[in-house]
Design a protein around this motif. Structure first.
Motif, PDB file in Angstrom:
ATOM      1  N   TYR A 101      -3.603  -4.446  -6.598  1.00  0.00           N
ATOM      2  CA  TYR A 101      -3.037  -3.138  -6.926  1.00  0.00           C
ATOM      3  C   TYR A 101      -4.088  -2.208  -7.520  1.00  0.00           C
ATOM      4  O   TYR A 101      -3.986  -0.979  -7.400  1.00  0.00           O
ATOM      5  N   GLN A 102      -5.110  -2.763  -8.104  1.00  0.00           N
ATOM      6  CA  GLN A 102      -6.129  -1.952  -8.752  1.00  0.00           C
ATOM      7  C   GLN A 102      -7.116  -1.322  -7.777  1.00  0.00           C
ATOM      8  O   GLN A 102      -7.790  -0.353  -8.118  1.00  0.00           O
ATOM      9  N   VAL A 103      -7.209  -1.873  -6.566  1.00  0.00           N
ATOM     10  CA  VAL A 103      -8.285  -1.442  -5.677  1.00  0.00           C
ATOM     11  C   VAL A 103      -7.836  -1.121  -4.253  1.00  0.00           C
ATOM     12  O   VAL A 103      -8.421  -0.273  -3.588  1.00  0.00           O
ATOM     13  N   GLU A 104      -6.784  -1.757  -3.767  1.00  0.00           N
ATOM     14  CA  GLU A 104      -6.447  -1.647  -2.346  1.00  0.00           C
ATOM     15  C   GLU A 104      -5.961  -0.266  -1.941  1.00  0.00           C
ATOM     16  O   GLU A 104      -6.341   0.253  -0.876  1.00  0.00           O
ATOM     17  N   GLY A 105      -5.042   0.356  -2.710  1.00  0.00           N
ATOM     18  CA  GLY A 105      -4.369   1.553  -2.239  1.00  0.00           C
ATOM     19  C   GLY A 105      -3.407   1.180  -1.123  1.00  0.00           C
ATOM     20  O   GLY A 105      -2.906   0.057  -1.058  1.00  0.00           O
ATOM     21  N   ALA A 106      -3.169   2.143  -0.199  1.00  0.00           N
ATOM     22  CA  ALA A 106      -2.248   1.903   0.923  1.00  0.00           C
ATOM     23  C   ALA A 106      -0.957   1.252   0.445  1.00  0.00           C
ATOM     24  O   ALA A 106      -0.396   0.382   1.104  1.00  0.00           O
TER      25      ALA A 106
ATOM     26  N   ASP B  64      -8.831   2.598  -2.253  1.00  0.00           N
ATOM     27  CA  ASP B  64      -8.611   2.537  -0.803  1.00  0.00           C
ATOM     28  C   ASP B  64      -9.402   1.424  -0.131  1.00  0.00           C
ATOM     29  O   ASP B  64      -9.882   1.571   0.999  1.00  0.00           O
ATOM     30  N   GLN B  65      -9.536   0.297  -0.808  1.00  0.00           N
ATOM     31  CA  GLN B  65     -10.236  -0.810  -0.173  1.00  0.00           C
ATOM     32  C   GLN B  65      -9.506  -1.319   1.065  1.00  0.00           C
ATOM     33  O   GLN B  65     -10.130  -1.931   1.940  1.00  0.00           O
ATOM     34  N   TYR B  66      -8.222  -1.052   1.168  1.00  0.00           N
ATOM     35  CA  TYR B  66      -7.461  -1.437   2.358  1.00  0.00           C
ATOM     36  C   TYR B  66      -8.109  -0.874   3.615  1.00  0.00           C
ATOM     37  O   TYR B  66      -8.137  -1.536   4.657  1.00  0.00           O
TER      38      TYR B  66
ATOM     39  N   TRP C 111       1.396 -10.108  -3.055  1.00  0.00           N
ATOM     40  CA  TRP C 111       2.540 -10.878  -2.557  1.00  0.00           C
ATOM     41  C   TRP C 111       3.458  -9.983  -1.718  1.00  0.00           C
ATOM     42  O   TRP C 111       3.908 -10.377  -0.632  1.00  0.00           O
ATOM     43  N   SER C 112       3.722  -8.759  -2.183  1.00  0.00           N
ATOM     44  CA  SER C 112       4.654  -7.886  -1.467  1.00  0.00           C
ATOM     45  C   SER C 112       4.016  -7.201  -0.256  1.00  0.00           C
ATOM     46  O   SER C 112       4.706  -6.522   0.500  1.00  0.00           O
ATOM     47  N   ARG C 113       2.713  -7.371  -0.055  1.00  0.00           N
ATOM     48  CA  ARG C 113       2.112  -6.945   1.204  1.00  0.00           C
ATOM     49  C   ARG C 113       2.181  -8.058   2.233  1.00  0.00           C
ATOM     50  O   ARG C 113       2.403  -7.819   3.416  1.00  0.00           O
ATOM     51  N   LEU C 114       2.003  -9.276   1.773  1.00  0.00           N
ATOM     52  CA  LEU C 114       2.036 -10.421   2.683  1.00  0.00           C
ATOM     53  C   LEU C 114       3.463 -10.824   3.034  1.00  0.00           C
ATOM     54  O   LEU C 114       3.755 -11.150   4.192  1.00  0.00           O
ATOM     55  N   LEU C 115       4.348 -10.807   2.047  1.00  0.00           N
ATOM     56  CA  LEU C 115       5.757 -11.177   2.251  1.00  0.00           C
ATOM     57  C   LEU C 115       6.623 -10.038   1.724  1.00  0.00           C
ATOM     58  O   LEU C 115       7.178 -10.118   0.621  1.00  0.00           O
TER      59      LEU C 115
END
Length: 509
Positions: A52-57, A87-89, A113-117
């Motif tokens: 959550y700290q780096v991915e964004g999206a 926005d590392q995503y 977890w909530s991106r994968l499942l």
């Protein structure tokens, strides 16, 4: 590679202690002189972030909210959030290239977890877009010779599970967390050898369920630091950490049973540590120091080593602290291949045993010790550079806990966020603390690796984008979120190249 053995960046957590009195500890930096070659050849140097700290999206490709999204949107991080973050995503290839340029051996990140499942019950099916992203990131790391060190849970439980059965408060979480881990081991375990189940559960339990100043913002008056109307500060911190330990040990058992032979990896858990020292030489302050350690560090480590909570916790918390069954005790005991240490600073302890007599108690009162803290733990001020604290913690783990394999999973300098790339204090901090790790190694500590927090400036839990730990500055005024190496990144790179450095920042010029 580490031999298999059996056997809590956050100023906010000190808010949990009663009757704090501010003082500033004098900074000291030992004049360490060393090079990369002074460390074992298999010693791992890396850096890290979390999802959550780096991915964004945050709202892309099927991801659903986590409790951290909900916490951020409630305004508890200065009204900021991780919707875009770094926005590392979308920029993971660029970031891996920067890692290669820096010369790190390993990258520590977490899986959302909530991106994968992302389903409404937080379980299956697997989101193909989320699966593709993590496969792409892991593959990009591996082909560039960088180890992937993965954390399964970092303050970001799916909001669906919080809504369904109050998340970690319920024993239902054990089965769901094990299911999620199973998916991760199955999908990524052929390339990931190092797994951390839960990040700093002591901070998560206290911030999230005692004071309510971390996700999921649960607490009860008069203990709340927020306006939360959910939770029970008296019982929930104990219950949550109990369930974390049971879920962790369930995941370790799953890995050893179904994946160990084929994948050969290692599973551990991390603990946030503070270097505790008595305020005076009085016996009561020494006893209070050990009691404070028991309630913060021993809370996690003692069950892992001995299968039960520290005696002082059981005596003071009484029936409010859960009890392990004999089967659970056996399962939790020894359920680690390594212990991750998260360390930033130190605290002094003075006795306050009178707190034990207060009838209305929560976890913080059970601590029964005043902790004298530094003002820099509550502001954007820089941490004092006192590397002896980390060295002492490593020595304590060696003497008290059987010298388990340890990774320093987070250590770094907190500064106010700004565009200056001349982070001299971070250079001094890194130099001192890496030197302390070397001294601990030479003293027999079983340390396997060091990860600087953080690789780039990320969305911080309470500070949002107002504080900085990164080796790389991220320009949030630039639509492309351009990254710039700070002085600390250049220092770290030269150290990893084998150049002998001191804490004089001019060496990076």
């Amino acid at each position: 590679m580490m031999e298999r053995e059996t056997s809590f960046t956050l100023g906010f957590l000190i808010l949990i202690i009663l009757n704090l009195a501010a003082t500033r500890v004098v900074s000291t930096v030992t004049d360490y002189q060393y090079t990369r070659s002074d460390f074992p050849v298999d010693f791992v140097f890396g850096s890290g972030t979390s999802a959550y700290q780096v991915e964004g999206a945050a709202n892309e490709d099927g991801r659903t909210p986590s409790i951290w999204d909900t916490f951020a949107y409630a305004g508890y991080a200065h009204g900021e959030n991780g919707d875009v973050a770094c926005d590392q995503y979308h920029k993971y290839k660029e970031d891996v290239r920067l890692m290669v340029e820096t010369g790190i051996d390993a990258y520590r990140f977490s899986i959302s977890w909530s991106r994968l499942l992302p389903s409404t019950n937080g379980r299956g099916p697997v989101n193909p877009k989320g699966l593709q992203y993590y496969n792409n990131l892991i593959n990009q790391l591996i082909i560039n010779g960088i180890q992937a060190h993965v954390t399964l849970h970092n303050f970001d439980l799916p909001q669906a599970l919080e809504d369904e059965y109050e998340g970690w408060v319920s024993r239902d979480i054990i089965g769901d967390f094990t299911y999620y881990a199973d998916v991760c081991f199955r999908e990524f375990g052929d390339r990931v050898l190092y797994w951390t189940t839960v990040n700093e559960p002591n901070v998560f339990a206290l911030g999230g369920y005692d004071k309510g100043n971390a996700p999921p913002n649960r607490c009860s008056p008069p203990f709340c630091a927020t306006n939360s109307t959910r939770g029970n500060s008296t019982f929930e911190p104990y219950l949550v950490l109990h369930h974390i330990l049971l879920a962790h040990s369930s995941v370790v058992r799953l890995y050893k049973t179904n994946y160990m032979d084929q994948q050969g990896g290692f599973v551990g858990i991390s603990v946030y540590t503070l270097a505790y020292t008595p305020q005076t030489n009085l016996e009561q302050d020494k006893v209070a120091t050990q009691r404070a350690r028991d309630f913060f560090i021993g809370w996690i480590v003692e069950p892992l080593i001995h299968g039960d909570y520290p005696i002082s916790m059981k005596r003071n918390a009484g029936a409010r602290i859960p009890t392990f069954t004999s089967i659970e005790s056996k399962q939790v005991k020894g359920s680690y291949d390594f212990i991750g240490i998260i360390h930033y600073t130190n605290v002094n302890v003075t006795d306050n045993s009178g707190a034990l007599n207060i009838k209305l108690r929560d976890y913080t009162q059970d601590m029964a010790a005043n902790i004298i803290y530094r003002e820099d733990m509550f502001s954007n001020d820089e941490y004092s550079v006192t590397p002896w604290g980390l060295q002492e913690e490593l020595d304590i783990f060696k003497l008290l806990y059987g010298n388990p394999p340890i990774f320093i999973l987070e250590n770094g300098q907190r500064t106010a966020s700004n565009s200056s790339l001349e982070d001299v204090s971070r250079v001094k901090y890194l130099h001192g603390y890496i030197g302390a790790v070397l001294h601990a190694l030479r003293n027999g500590s079983n340390v396997k690796g060091y990860f600087a927090w953080s690789f780039m400036d990320v969305f911080e839990l309470l500070d949002g984008y107002r504080s900085s730990y990164g080796l790389y500055y991220v320009d949030h005024n630039d639509p492309e979120l351009k990254r710039y190496p700070k002085l600390s990144a250049k220092w770290y790179k030269r150290f990893l190249m084998g150049i002998e450095l001191d804490n004089d920042p001019s060496i990076t010029a």
